[in-house]
Design a protein around this motif. Structure first.
Motif, PDB file in Angstrom:
ATOM      1  N   GLY A 154       0.795  -1.222   0.000  1.00 49.21           N
ATOM      2  CA  GLY A 154       0.000   0.000   0.000  1.00 49.21           C
ATOM      3  C   GLY A 154       0.824   1.268   0.000  1.00 49.21           C
ATOM      4  N   MET A 155       2.105   1.147  -0.275  1.00 52.30           N
ATOM      5  CA  MET A 155       2.979   2.319  -0.210  1.00 52.30           C
ATOM      6  C   MET A 155       2.617   3.338  -1.291  1.00 52.30           C
ATOM      7  N   LEU A 156       2.680   4.616  -0.914  1.00 55.29           N
ATOM      8  CA  LEU A 156       2.399   5.690  -1.861  1.00 55.29           C
ATOM      9  C   LEU A 156       3.665   6.513  -2.065  1.00 55.29           C
ATOM     10  N   TYR A 157       3.674   7.261  -3.153  1.00 57.06           N
ATOM     11  CA  TYR A 157       4.863   8.035  -3.527  1.00 57.06           C
ATOM     12  C   TYR A 157       4.537   9.522  -3.549  1.00 57.06           C
ATOM     13  N   LEU A 158       5.518  10.321  -3.152  1.00 53.31           N
ATOM     14  CA  LEU A 158       5.323  11.766  -3.085  1.00 53.31           C
ATOM     15  C   LEU A 158       6.207  12.467  -4.106  1.00 53.31           C
ATOM     16  N   ALA A 159       5.619  13.413  -4.800  1.00 48.41           N
ATOM     17  CA  ALA A 159       6.416  14.300  -5.662  1.00 48.41           C
ATOM     18  C   ALA A 159       6.078  15.731  -5.264  1.00 48.41           C
ATOM     19  N   LEU A 160       7.092  16.577  -5.238  1.00 48.86           N
ATOM     20  CA  LEU A 160       6.886  17.942  -4.753  1.00 48.86           C
ATOM     21  C   LEU A 160       6.811  18.941  -5.905  1.00 48.86           C
ATOM     22  N   VAL A 161       6.025  19.966  -5.663  1.00 51.82           N
ATOM     23  CA  VAL A 161       5.937  21.088  -6.594  1.00 51.82           C
ATOM     24  C   VAL A 161       6.727  22.225  -5.965  1.00 51.82           C
ATOM     25  N   HIS A 162       7.691  22.773  -6.713  1.00 50.11           N
ATOM     26  CA  HIS A 162       8.561  23.805  -6.157  1.00 50.11           C
ATOM     27  C   HIS A 162       8.249  25.163  -6.765  1.00 50.11           C
ATOM     28  N   SER A 163       8.544  26.202  -6.003  1.00 49.49           N
ATOM     29  CA  SER A 163       8.349  27.554  -6.521  1.00 49.49           C
ATOM     30  C   SER A 163       9.504  27.926  -7.448  1.00 49.49           C
ATOM     31  N   PRO A 164       9.180  28.409  -8.647  1.00 50.56           N
ATOM     32  CA  PRO A 164      10.256  28.868  -9.526  1.00 50.56           C
ATOM     33  C   PRO A 164      10.751  30.254  -9.127  1.00 50.56           C
ATOM     34  N   TYR A 165      10.042  30.907  -8.230  1.00 49.45           N
ATOM     35  CA  TYR A 165      10.376  32.288  -7.861  1.00 49.45           C
ATOM     36  C   TYR A 165      10.901  32.366  -6.433  1.00 49.45           C
ATOM     37  N   PRO A 166      11.850  33.251  -6.175  1.00 49.13           N
ATOM     38  CA  PRO A 166      12.385  33.386  -4.823  1.00 49.13           C
ATOM     39  C   PRO A 166      11.442  34.122  -3.866  1.00 49.13           C
ATOM     40  N   HIS A 167      10.540  34.919  -4.395  1.00 53.27           N
ATOM     41  CA  HIS A 167       9.627  35.651  -3.517  1.00 53.27           C
ATOM     42  C   HIS A 167       8.366  35.971  -4.294  1.00 53.27           C
ATOM     43  N   ALA A 168       7.307  35.282  -3.983  1.00 55.82           N
ATOM     44  CA  ALA A 168       6.084  35.482  -4.755  1.00 55.82           C
ATOM     45  C   ALA A 168       4.869  35.126  -3.913  1.00 55.82           C
ATOM     46  N   ARG A 169       3.820  35.909  -4.104  1.00 58.16           N
ATOM     47  CA  ARG A 169       2.558  35.589  -3.427  1.00 58.16           C
ATOM     48  C   ARG A 169       1.889  34.456  -4.193  1.00 58.16           C
ATOM     49  N   ILE A 170       1.382  33.490  -3.431  1.00 61.45           N
ATOM     50  CA  ILE A 170       0.661  32.393  -4.073  1.00 61.45           C
ATOM     51  C   ILE A 170      -0.798  32.840  -4.193  1.00 61.45           C
ATOM     52  N   VAL A 171      -1.204  33.149  -5.406  1.00 59.48           N
ATOM     53  CA  VAL A 171      -2.567  33.644  -5.625  1.00 59.48           C
ATOM     54  C   VAL A 171      -3.554  32.489  -5.529  1.00 59.48           C
ATOM     55  N   SER A 172      -3.242  31.410  -6.199  1.00 58.01           N
ATOM     56  CA  SER A 172      -4.138  30.253  -6.160  1.00 58.01           C
ATOM     57  C   SER A 172      -3.378  28.996  -6.561  1.00 58.01           C
ATOM     58  N   LEU A 232       5.256  23.326   3.845  1.00 60.51           N
ATOM     59  CA  LEU A 232       4.943  23.785   2.493  1.00 60.51           C
ATOM     60  C   LEU A 232       4.612  25.269   2.579  1.00 60.51           C
ATOM     61  N   ALA A 233       4.929  25.997   1.533  1.00 55.01           N
ATOM     62  CA  ALA A 233       4.695  27.444   1.540  1.00 55.01           C
ATOM     63  C   ALA A 233       3.223  27.751   1.790  1.00 55.01           C
ATOM     64  N   VAL A 234       2.989  28.713   2.675  1.00 53.94           N
ATOM     65  CA  VAL A 234       1.621  29.160   2.946  1.00 53.94           C
ATOM     66  C   VAL A 234       1.539  30.635   2.559  1.00 53.94           C
ATOM     67  N   GLY A 235       0.662  30.950   1.617  1.00 58.09           N
ATOM     68  CA  GLY A 235       0.451  32.347   1.244  1.00 58.09           C
ATOM     69  C   GLY A 235       1.484  32.878   0.280  1.00 58.09           C
ATOM     70  N   LYS A 236       2.754  32.651   0.576  1.00 55.78           N
ATOM     71  CA  LYS A 236       3.775  33.094  -0.371  1.00 55.78           C
ATOM     72  C   LYS A 236       5.007  32.204  -0.326  1.00 55.78           C
ATOM     73  N   ALA A 237       5.712  32.200  -1.432  1.00 60.82           N
ATOM     74  CA  ALA A 237       6.989  31.496  -1.513  1.00 60.82           C
ATOM     75  C   ALA A 237       8.069  32.443  -1.024  1.00 60.82           C
ATOM     76  N   LEU A 238       8.931  31.952  -0.145  1.00 61.37           N
ATOM     77  CA  LEU A 238       9.945  32.803   0.475  1.00 61.37           C
ATOM     78  C   LEU A 238      11.350  32.563  -0.071  1.00 61.37           C
ATOM     79  N   PHE A 239      11.498  31.534  -0.849  1.00 58.67           N
ATOM     80  CA  PHE A 239      12.792  31.316  -1.499  1.00 58.67           C
ATOM     81  C   PHE A 239      12.561  30.471  -2.745  1.00 58.67           C
ATOM     82  N   GLN A 240      13.514  30.577  -3.673  1.00 62.57           N
ATOM     83  CA  GLN A 240      13.390  29.820  -4.904  1.00 62.57           C
ATOM     84  C   GLN A 240      13.449  28.331  -4.606  1.00 62.57           C
ATOM     85  N   TYR A 241      12.603  27.588  -5.271  1.00 62.73           N
ATOM     86  CA  TYR A 241      12.526  26.137  -5.127  1.00 62.73           C
ATOM     87  C   TYR A 241      11.825  25.707  -3.837  1.00 62.73           C
ATOM     88  N   GLN A 242      11.240  26.665  -3.109  1.00 66.23           N
ATOM     89  CA  GLN A 242      10.506  26.266  -1.913  1.00 66.23           C
ATOM     90  C   GLN A 242       9.377  25.313  -2.306  1.00 66.23           C
TER      91      GLN A 242
END
Lengths: 115, 164
Positions: free
Chosen positions: B40-58, B99-109
């Motif tokens: 039943g093992m599951l696998y995780l893949a992460l989504v990273h921010s391409p921007y060092p400082h950006a508000r996450i709109v949606s 995980l980033a909440v509201g905004k990304a604070l560094f690139q690749y977060q």
């Protein structure tokens, strides 16, 4: 794992060779190196000389060294380094890997070389 | 010149030790975390921010969730709701955003995680997570002006009260 030996002659990275290219050839993997309980001199040497830490690169090092010693039973240090250049060891135990191959070469040679 | 006497053989100190783990590695029988498969093992893949400082709109999970084998798409907001938004660090007095909440604070977060029944499905679906960023301007990246003050401000803003 990683480097396999083709027909006892060539060390190839398994991922860079198609299965059809290997059709009809004899493939030796690191699992086939020991004779039952008896380790191959290279395996014994890697163990004796601390030629590994995490062991991840070890199959590649062993199989590449196997082919090196087949074609060059008494390699110099630089020849060993050159032969193993395509295998990276992130634990950086290179020094001991060289020592391991040298010990194995000595033990595998028909007339043991005086140290 | 000091006399060096040989250490008694039954002690580990002063002599070379044979490693117990080596036989399996030199036989190609090493087992790494990546080799472990559990029922039943599951696998995780992460989504990273391409921007060092950006508000996450949606974050639009729908396309990723529609992929076969995808079990969940998790965002920072989801973790906060489950009280898992922050994890303690080894220091003990500090904590870290998962995980980033509201905004990304560094690139690749890490901005989102995709959980699926295979590694491939997770990676493919991670590419379909649609994150809309509002990129902040460069004025936030003046390293020579009040770097320390800005860092502390940012940490306080994101919930750290006892910044030293």
């Amino acid at each position: 794992v990683c480097v396999v030996v083709l027909d006892g002659e060539r060390a190839v990275k398994a991922c860079t060779m198609f299965a059809v290219q290997a059709d009809g050839h004899a493939i030796t993997t690191v699992e086939g190196l020991a004779q039952g309980a008896k380790l191959h001199p290279l395996q014994q040497a890697f163990w004796d000389c601390h030629g590994l830490q995490c062991g991840y690169c070890t199959p590649g090092m062993l199989m590449t060294s196997l082919v090196l010693l087949k074609h060059n039973p008494d390699p110099s240090e630089s020849e060993i380094r050159q032969a193993l250049a395509g295998n990276l060891c992130r634990c950086t135990v290179y020094q001991n890997i060289i020592a391991s191959v040298q010990q194995a070469a000595q033990q595998m040679s028909p007339q043991p070389v005086e140290a | 010149m000091a006399m060096i006497t040989e250490a008694p053989k039954r002690h580990a100190v002063g002599q070379s030790m044979k490693r117990k783990e080596d036989p399996r590695f030199i036989r190609g029988a090493g087992r790494y975390i990546d080799d472990i498969t559990l029922p039943g093992m599951l696998y995780l893949a992460l989504v990273h921010s391409p921007y060092p400082h950006a508000r996450i709109v949606s974050i639009d999970k729908s396309a990723a969730l529609a992929m076969p084998g995808v079990k969940a798409v998790i965002t920072g907001e989801d973790l906060v709701a489950a009280n898992l938004g922050w994890i303690p660090t080894f220091h003990g007095y500090d904590k870290q955003m998962v995980l980033a909440v509201g905004k990304a604070l560094f690139q690749y977060q890490e901005v989102a995680g995709v959980v699926a029944t295979s590694r491939e499905a997770a990676i493919d679906a991670a590419e379909l997570v649609e994150v809309d960023y509002d990129v902040y301007g460069n004025r936030h990246f003046d390293l020579h002006r009040s770097r320390r003050r800005r860092t502390e401000q940012a940490l306080r803003h994101h919930g750290h009260q006892d910044v030293r």
